[in-house]
Design a protein around this motif. Sequence first.
Motif, mmCIF file in Angstrom:
data_model
loop_
_atom_site.group_PDB
_atom_site.id
_atom_site.type_symbol
_atom_site.label_atom_id
_atom_site.label_comp_id
_atom_site.label_asym_id
_atom_site.label_seq_id
_atom_site.Cartn_x
_atom_site.Cartn_y
_atom_site.Cartn_z
ATOM 1 N N GLN A 64 0.820 -1.214 0.000
ATOM 2 C CA GLN A 64 0.000 0.000 0.000
ATOM 3 C C GLN A 64 0.860 1.272 0.000
ATOM 4 O OE1 GLN A 64 -1.494 -2.837 1.648
ATOM 5 N NE2 GLN A 64 -2.652 -2.682 -0.263
ATOM 6 N N ARG A 65 2.060 1.191 0.570
ATOM 7 C CA ARG A 65 2.870 2.402 0.759
ATOM 8 C C ARG A 65 4.143 2.412 -0.082
ATOM 9 N NH1 ARG A 65 5.033 2.118 5.834
ATOM 10 N NH2 ARG A 65 5.823 4.218 5.531
ATOM 11 N N GLN A 66 4.479 1.289 -0.684
ATOM 12 C CA GLN A 66 5.765 1.152 -1.357
ATOM 13 C C GLN A 66 5.887 2.117 -2.541
ATOM 14 O OE1 GLN A 66 6.924 -2.978 -1.795
ATOM 15 N NE2 GLN A 66 7.532 -2.589 -3.901
ATOM 16 N N ILE A 67 7.066 2.722 -2.686
ATOM 17 C CA ILE A 67 7.353 3.532 -3.872
ATOM 18 C C ILE A 67 8.867 3.593 -4.051
ATOM 19 C CG2 ILE A 67 7.501 5.809 -2.744
ATOM 20 C CD1 ILE A 67 5.753 6.793 -5.210
ATOM 21 N N ALA A 68 9.303 3.568 -5.295
ATOM 22 C CA ALA A 68 10.737 3.610 -5.605
ATOM 23 C C ALA A 68 10.979 4.696 -6.632
ATOM 24 C CB ALA A 68 11.196 2.255 -6.151
ATOM 25 N N LEU A 69 12.090 5.424 -6.454
ATOM 26 C CA LEU A 69 12.455 6.500 -7.372
ATOM 27 C C LEU A 69 13.906 6.279 -7.780
ATOM 28 C CD1 LEU A 69 10.781 7.882 -4.682
ATOM 29 C CD2 LEU A 69 10.455 9.606 -6.449
ATOM 30 N N CYS A 70 14.093 5.960 -9.052
ATOM 31 C CA CYS A 70 15.407 5.557 -9.542
ATOM 32 C C CYS A 70 15.912 6.554 -10.576
ATOM 33 C CB CYS A 70 15.314 4.165 -10.163
ATOM 34 S SG CYS A 70 16.891 3.502 -10.726
ATOM 35 N N PRO A 71 17.114 7.108 -10.396
ATOM 36 C CA PRO A 71 17.664 7.978 -11.443
ATOM 37 C C PRO A 71 17.936 7.166 -12.703
ATOM 38 C CG PRO A 71 19.343 7.490 -9.780
ATOM 39 C CD PRO A 71 18.061 6.917 -9.269
ATOM 40 N N LEU A 72 17.470 7.650 -13.835
ATOM 41 C CA LEU A 72 17.641 6.934 -15.094
ATOM 42 C C LEU A 72 18.965 7.326 -15.729
ATOM 43 C CD1 LEU A 72 14.072 7.065 -16.688
ATOM 44 C CD2 LEU A 72 15.307 5.029 -15.917
ATOM 45 N N ALA A 73 19.866 6.367 -15.809
ATOM 46 C CA ALA A 73 21.194 6.627 -16.368
ATOM 47 C C ALA A 73 21.063 7.212 -17.776
ATOM 48 C CB ALA A 73 21.998 5.328 -16.414
#
Length: 503
Positions: free
Chosen positions: A214-223
């Motif tokens: 319910q709370r998970q989120i990921a933010l990944c810099p895109l190479a």
Amino acid sequence: MTEHSTVDVLISGAGATGLTMAIELARRGISFRLIEKLDDPFRGSRGKGIQPRTQEVFEDLGILDRIVALGGFYPRQREYNDDGSFTESDAMLREEPTPAEPYRLPLMVPQFLTEAAMRERLIELGHRPEFGCELINFEQDETGVTARLKSRSGEETIRVRWLVGADGGRSFVRHALGIGFPGKTLGVRAIVADVVLTGLDRDAWHRFGEGDMQRQIALCPLAGTELFQIQGPIPLEGEIDLSAAGLTALVSERTGRDDIHVHSVSWASAFNMNARLADRYRLGRVFLVGDAAHTHPPTGGQGLNTSVQDAYNLGWKLAAVAAGAPDALLDSYEEERRPIAAAMLGLATKLLDALKRDDIKRGREVHQLDIGYPASSFALEKPERHGGLLAGDRAPDAPLTGAAGQPIRLFDLIKGAHWTLLGYEVEQATTPPRPGLHIHRVGRRGDVIDESGHFRDAYAPASGDWVLVRPDGYVGAIVSSRDAWALEAYLDKVGLGPAAARS
């Protein structure tokens, strides 16, 4: 409506899968058309992981260095706790390269950059995709396929020898053939969005609420870009605001932070995760490749890689049969690739379950270096081998020395559209030369010398053995010199028989 003359292959879908197929055909001089119903290239980064085996494929296609230059490696993942503290770990298994496996780390390259490099390579080979051109109908008979296309300039009918459906999970080609696509919806809906944001540094893959769907989120810099990719599960029902403001609010709600601001969205999608596998990959003169044949959840970064390797497997076989090889070679496409997709679906689903438990580890099994075709009808051993490298396995690399004294990699000898026959400590060639077959003798009196023993270690040959490497970098046959007759029979089966030797 206009009618155009025959080409060998029509490829429907100009994503990474269709582009791989087009490059494979172009470098073999096979006529084709590559069409894409979208007016412009795909702008998103849905498939951003390039696994080590796909890196080897891209090296063979002549695009690996430019793709590496466009992207980068995965950053460490930073998992935040509710109190703002965090722990860091490697997102991917980190292994040092070896002589046999020169690439051991997955690359991160946004899909739109990968496809741009592939289009550039295709243009070098004299071809380009036709955007805004849609396949709207087709019929096949014993000698070919009649296809109707629709584009801005109207409708046309073309005649081709084969049709390849590289047109994604909702494949028109698969639906038109009536091929079943069983599997399951995995009960997970998610967003993926490429955005410009502030408030996070670019040296980590930022992960919040791990293990809580319910709370998970990921933010990944895109190479290779100024973008971040946002990923996270969302409720199975209801509208999701994928605007900059909507994503800023979602990020704030899930991270508990108000300093992360999404300023613009270049691409965003909300999707239900599925695991599905087509009942068959071939019906007559029509083939399914990539997502048209299998759809994966994105965990493990297997979808794009499996799809590219489908096209890499089928491309050289279509070219060989177009040049006169027996049609049975085309049957081996489904025989070899469908079990791989089934295994990859199981792996990706297992990793999704691990993600839900916050226990995901992406190890060697996602690298695809251990994939092979030992059960293929085009895998031959004479005599049968027990242990070590087997027919059907991926052909390892090995540093060698040319007889003139210069270093050379085995991959350099294999690279290209040809078959490669390697004789280990052989006195003379038992197989006459022929177009499409490069013959090398490895040993003290050969044209390449295994000074450091890396070829011996990787291939475990006996003196007098012949190793035949297919155009896609897998071992087709391993035979002893006394079984040279079996090698000739094999070459005949793949279109390199006595007639080719005499030409």
